[in-house]
Motif scaffolding. Sequence first.
Motif, mmCIF file in Angstrom:
data_model
loop_
_atom_site.group_PDB
_atom_site.id
_atom_site.type_symbol
_atom_site.label_atom_id
_atom_site.label_comp_id
_atom_site.label_asym_id
_atom_site.label_seq_id
_atom_site.Cartn_x
_atom_site.Cartn_y
_atom_site.Cartn_z
ATOM 1 N N CYS A 243 0.833 -1.214 -0.358
ATOM 2 C CA CYS A 243 -0.393 -0.081 -0.087
ATOM 3 C C CYS A 243 0.786 1.243 -0.376
ATOM 4 O O CYS A 243 0.247 2.306 -0.714
ATOM 5 N N ILE A 244 1.972 1.343 0.560
ATOM 6 C CA ILE A 244 2.871 2.312 1.115
ATOM 7 C C ILE A 244 3.629 3.146 -0.629
ATOM 8 O O ILE A 244 3.624 3.544 -0.539
ATOM 9 N N LEU A 245 4.386 1.982 -1.076
ATOM 10 C CA LEU A 245 4.496 1.834 -2.605
ATOM 11 C C LEU A 245 3.499 2.477 -3.234
ATOM 12 O O LEU A 245 3.541 3.103 -4.178
ATOM 13 N N SER A 246 2.149 1.704 -3.460
ATOM 14 C CA SER A 246 1.486 2.275 -4.218
ATOM 15 C C SER A 246 1.090 3.550 -3.701
ATOM 16 O O SER A 246 0.492 4.261 -5.121
ATOM 17 N N SER A 247 1.221 3.952 -2.718
ATOM 18 C CA SER A 247 0.768 5.529 -3.332
ATOM 19 C C SER A 247 1.909 6.775 -2.765
ATOM 20 O O SER A 247 2.296 7.621 -2.836
ATOM 21 N N TRP A 248 3.277 5.745 -3.343
ATOM 22 C CA TRP A 248 4.113 6.404 -3.372
ATOM 23 C C TRP A 248 3.890 8.014 -4.403
ATOM 24 O O TRP A 248 4.681 9.054 -3.719
ATOM 25 N N ASN A 249 3.983 7.835 -5.254
ATOM 26 C CA ASN A 249 3.686 9.279 -6.455
ATOM 27 C C ASN A 249 2.335 9.583 -6.103
ATOM 28 O O ASN A 249 2.691 10.873 -6.436
ATOM 29 N N VAL A 250 1.569 9.059 -5.053
ATOM 30 C CA VAL A 250 -0.088 9.606 -5.845
ATOM 31 C C VAL A 250 -0.500 10.444 -4.938
ATOM 32 O O VAL A 250 -1.288 11.393 -5.151
ATOM 33 N N VAL A 251 0.035 9.736 -3.890
ATOM 34 C CA VAL A 251 -0.123 11.269 -2.998
ATOM 35 C C VAL A 251 0.405 12.151 -2.326
ATOM 36 O O VAL A 251 1.993 12.090 -2.639
ATOM 37 N N PHE B 154 -10.539 5.997 9.192
ATOM 38 C CA PHE B 154 -12.016 7.279 8.814
ATOM 39 C C PHE B 154 -11.165 8.507 8.325
ATOM 40 O O PHE B 154 -11.904 8.785 7.211
ATOM 41 N N LEU B 155 -9.971 8.396 8.500
ATOM 42 C CA LEU B 155 -9.644 9.573 8.131
ATOM 43 C C LEU B 155 -8.532 9.603 6.757
ATOM 44 O O LEU B 155 -8.998 10.455 6.422
ATOM 45 N N ILE B 156 -8.671 8.127 6.825
ATOM 46 C CA ILE B 156 -7.744 8.195 5.106
ATOM 47 C C ILE B 156 -8.889 8.241 4.055
ATOM 48 O O ILE B 156 -9.330 9.179 3.142
ATOM 49 N N ILE B 157 -9.842 7.021 4.303
ATOM 50 C CA ILE B 157 -11.158 7.904 3.702
ATOM 51 C C ILE B 157 -11.243 9.755 3.278
ATOM 52 O O ILE B 157 -11.728 10.361 2.396
ATOM 53 N N GLY B 158 -11.639 10.379 4.745
ATOM 54 C CA GLY B 158 -12.083 11.314 4.439
ATOM 55 C C GLY B 158 -11.359 12.317 4.341
ATOM 56 O O GLY B 158 -11.660 13.301 3.925
ATOM 57 N N ILE B 159 -10.775 12.005 4.473
ATOM 58 C CA ILE B 159 -8.626 13.163 4.235
ATOM 59 C C ILE B 159 -8.397 12.950 2.651
ATOM 60 O O ILE B 159 -8.301 13.856 1.770
ATOM 61 N N TRP B 160 -8.287 11.571 2.727
ATOM 62 C CA TRP B 160 -7.700 11.558 0.890
ATOM 63 C C TRP B 160 -8.653 10.617 -0.271
ATOM 64 O O TRP B 160 -7.988 10.435 -0.835
ATOM 65 N N GLY B 161 -9.750 11.047 0.367
ATOM 66 C CA GLY B 161 -11.275 10.482 -0.705
ATOM 67 C C GLY B 161 -11.515 11.178 -1.596
ATOM 68 O O GLY B 161 -10.993 12.279 -2.213
ATOM 69 N N GLY C 114 -6.557 2.525 0.550
ATOM 70 C CA GLY C 114 -7.371 2.850 1.250
ATOM 71 C C GLY C 114 -8.302 1.459 1.031
ATOM 72 O O GLY C 114 -8.605 0.981 1.915
ATOM 73 N N SER C 115 -8.346 1.183 -0.813
ATOM 74 C CA SER C 115 -9.912 -0.027 -0.490
ATOM 75 C C SER C 115 -8.899 -1.335 -0.858
ATOM 76 O O SER C 115 -9.557 -2.175 -0.098
ATOM 77 N N VAL C 116 -7.558 -0.418 -0.782
ATOM 78 C CA VAL C 116 -6.719 -2.449 -0.970
ATOM 79 C C VAL C 116 -6.638 -2.267 0.888
ATOM 80 O O VAL C 116 -7.143 -3.791 1.133
ATOM 81 N N ILE C 117 -6.929 -2.024 1.763
ATOM 82 C CA ILE C 117 -6.847 -2.306 3.247
ATOM 83 C C ILE C 117 -7.892 -2.431 3.135
ATOM 84 O O ILE C 117 -7.957 -3.856 4.559
#
Lengths: 479, 532
Positions: free
Chosen positions: B102-110, B152-159, B245-248
Amino acid sequence: MENIVIATPEIFLALSGMLLLMLGVFKGDSYTKNLCWGTIAVFAFGVVLVFANRGLSGDTFFNMFHLDAFGTYLKVIILLGLIASLAMAIPYLRQEKMEHFEYPVLTLFAGLGMMMMVSSNNLLSLYVALELQALSLYVLATIHRFSMRSAEAGLKYFILGALSSGMLLFGASLIYGFTGTIHFSEIATFLSTPENVSEGVIIGLVFLLVGFAFKISAVPFHMWTPDVYEGSPTSVTALFVIVPKVAAMGLLIRVLFEMFGTIPDQWAQVLVILSVLSMAWGAFAALTQENIKRLMAYSSIGNMGYAMIGLIAGTEQGVSSTLIYMTLYMIMTAGVFSIVLCLRRNGIAIERISDMGGLVHTNPVIAYILVILMFSMTGLPPMAGFFGKLAVFNAAVSAEYYTLAVFGVLTSVVAAYYYLRIIKVVLFDQSIDEIDHTDLFVKKVIMIVCALIVVGLIAKPSLLFNTTDQASSILFEKL
Amino acid sequence: MITFPILSLMTFLPLVGVLFILIIRGDAEISARNAKAIALWSSLFTFALSCVLLVNFDETKTGFQFVEMIDWFPAYGIKYHLGVDGISLFFVILSSFLTPICILSSWNVVQRRVKEYMMAFLVLETFMIGTFAALDSILFYVFFEGVLIPMFLIIGIWGGDRRIYSAFKFFLYTFLGSVLMLVAILTLYFQVGTTDIPTLMASPVATYMQYWLWLAFFASFAVKMPMWPVHTWLPDAHVEAPTAGSVILAGVLLKMGGYGFLRFSIPMFPDATLYFAPMVYWLSIIAIIYTSLVALSQQDMKKMIAYSSVAHMGFVTLGIFTLNVQGIEGGIFQMLSHGLISAALFLCVGVVYDRMHTRDINRYGGIVRNMPKYATVFMILLLGSVGLPGTSGFVGEFLALLGAYQVDPYLAILAGTGVVLGATYMLWLYKTVIFGPQVHADASGMSDLDWRETAMFVPIVVLVIALGVYPSLIMEKISPSVKQLVAQIEPYSVKEANLQMFTNIEPASGKFPPMPDVIKNDNDKMGMTKDK
């Protein structure tokens, strides 16, 4: 005199209160800041004195005043709450131009009243202590002399408070009339014979409970709370939320278990109704509130409902759970109000929730502490608020009040919505302007201490639980 | 044997990473890069520990291993008690396996609030591992509920656009279920006098209490699972959550429900489990067929996979509640396989979403020409999701169906239609997105997987095939614990439950046992009639 030593903290507070009042009268309003710090010092020394007396117990002043571990615990908590609420008020007084020297002195006398409340051993000292506290708080609510809202809040508080005091006094007189004594322990002995439990005593008990329900703002005697909390100056609201309810709950526990400990069935059902209504109304009425002070008022109504669950259980563990709940509630609200007092934009205090939008972008530390406190108030582990809920629901389940426990957890889900809404505004919304960066130091210290307790309790919850267990076991030794 | 507390280390190592991220200071770009590096390394190190755990796990034993017990909360007799058995072992490993991906998948996206994002995932990892390793019900509850905060925070902030609605729905749904479980845990504590899970598993409570407690636990796990009809939070949460977030969510959080059934509901309330098993079968069948049909009509890739998750979880609950060895093993295997496959499918959606910023299936087409590697990976995962032999998806579904067949052939047949429907929508998805004419210029201009994306897919694809070809790889570690669980509930007679299902279509109505005395007394207390 008799064993006057056990009352030294109260005597010290009373004497220093008079001294500070004199100082205030001679030095005038410009001296207020010093008086505030002086009062804080008095409270701090009061904690030392209470702590020095921690092993002692007994009666003095002709059995009007009683000290035991229960009282000691509550006094420490009350004094710490007073220190926090006064310390966070100091900059506010200057910002709102209400630096009246009466402010710290009245806080001190209110504090003295609260300490007397949890030590009262007799219907008379109960009433006098309660009134000392209440009258000081009525005046504090109106301390903003040129604000209509403040005056309105104070008047409402006074009239409804006086009404409740009247009921309380009426109940007390009935109890005296039907038992022939005003001492808690003598009443308890008298009532331990079932034939002596007459209708008059029961009616007196109900009136007494109504009076207390006013003080802790349990539904349906809560009407004053939202208006008074909203109208009073925010620093006074902070004081109202943080401390007096702990004292009132302590006194309620003393009355219920020391005076009416032999007839728990007579009051448990009244408390069930109060608790269920408070939890439900506190959860549903808060959903649409826009003002943070009003929201905290409804939240406090709901939380009193949860705290009462422990008393309904009627066990040692139950009383202990109520103490835990009140302690954690006090810590969380102290943190929340130290944040609310920080929120000023261009010199004007923010009270609307939507005005806190995107706080995390401008003040991440304050925002995340608020988030932690809100998750804690939701009752979500691993925050401390969870342990409060755990304690009271455990008490309810172990006394086989399953329906009450289920009702309690369901309303806590409803209440979760409005706590989450604050989190949403603070974390998810677009940021507005930066808040003012003046005089944040003391408030930041308070909120960080509160947040650390809230997050850290999970490492060693027994620290709190053992202390409250000891405090509450005292009440059951006599039964 | 290992002498150091490996489970505690795994649980709290991510928190150490959080502390490091907290103290990072300096320029936004550099601190974001450092935060990512710290998060990746601490999660990789946790995964390395989980490999040590796997190697040292003794499959000849049935009890809990790597047990740690410390007095945590003496006032209530609650202990900090950790340990794993064959059932929980692979969930712990799955959690630590998916987090670095998951962390790898967010590397450039976030790009926004990177530090907080990484901290949220590390905290989430702590709670996930803790949930599966906890052997005390209060401790379990703490971790189980704690998961809500970072999610909650992952969906709410980065969703996405409707993130706030979805975050609230996710939180309130799950919270509502869990608080009932809290009351049940406290009731168990009051009835049995302990919160220790192994002790509770060995000491079943009175039968009349079991029904209520089972329902309370069911409320929590069914929402988490999610079972029809309380699944509606899942599509919303999946669609709005960021890819990781979906992955987890799909990979691990849904498994907490199934794990809860295996750890609490079945061993602690065997009578109630037998009583309610038919209800679970029907709910599972409805979930499999109904949500497959719903998935057929979706235009949003994430929503389609989300609904397919509900259908796959239907196989899990069906398998678990058959209460025979094949069924339960199938349920566990299906959870693990779904944890890999659906997680990777969400990653697949994430890959094209990052390039096109749309999840609309019709906006793609013919991308096999410009993204051959992607098409291959997607194909393998999709066939795994459909349950093609040779992939891990087949083993789980097959075993679950085998278990169901032993209970009632009709169950297996009905559930089997779900497999067909699953193939229909999945293949349609593949056909539309990967094959067909290249009508959209932007879609045909997308670049293929880069090294980072390849690095996240390769381990998953390898595992999906390896487990499909040689399931004993993990099965021999799972089996002993499952056999023990089945032996434990055997005396409660599976046959009787079967009969009940034939005669009584809706077991929850009509035959519910009379209200137990304890509850009655409680009602009295609420009213005015309690005498002294």
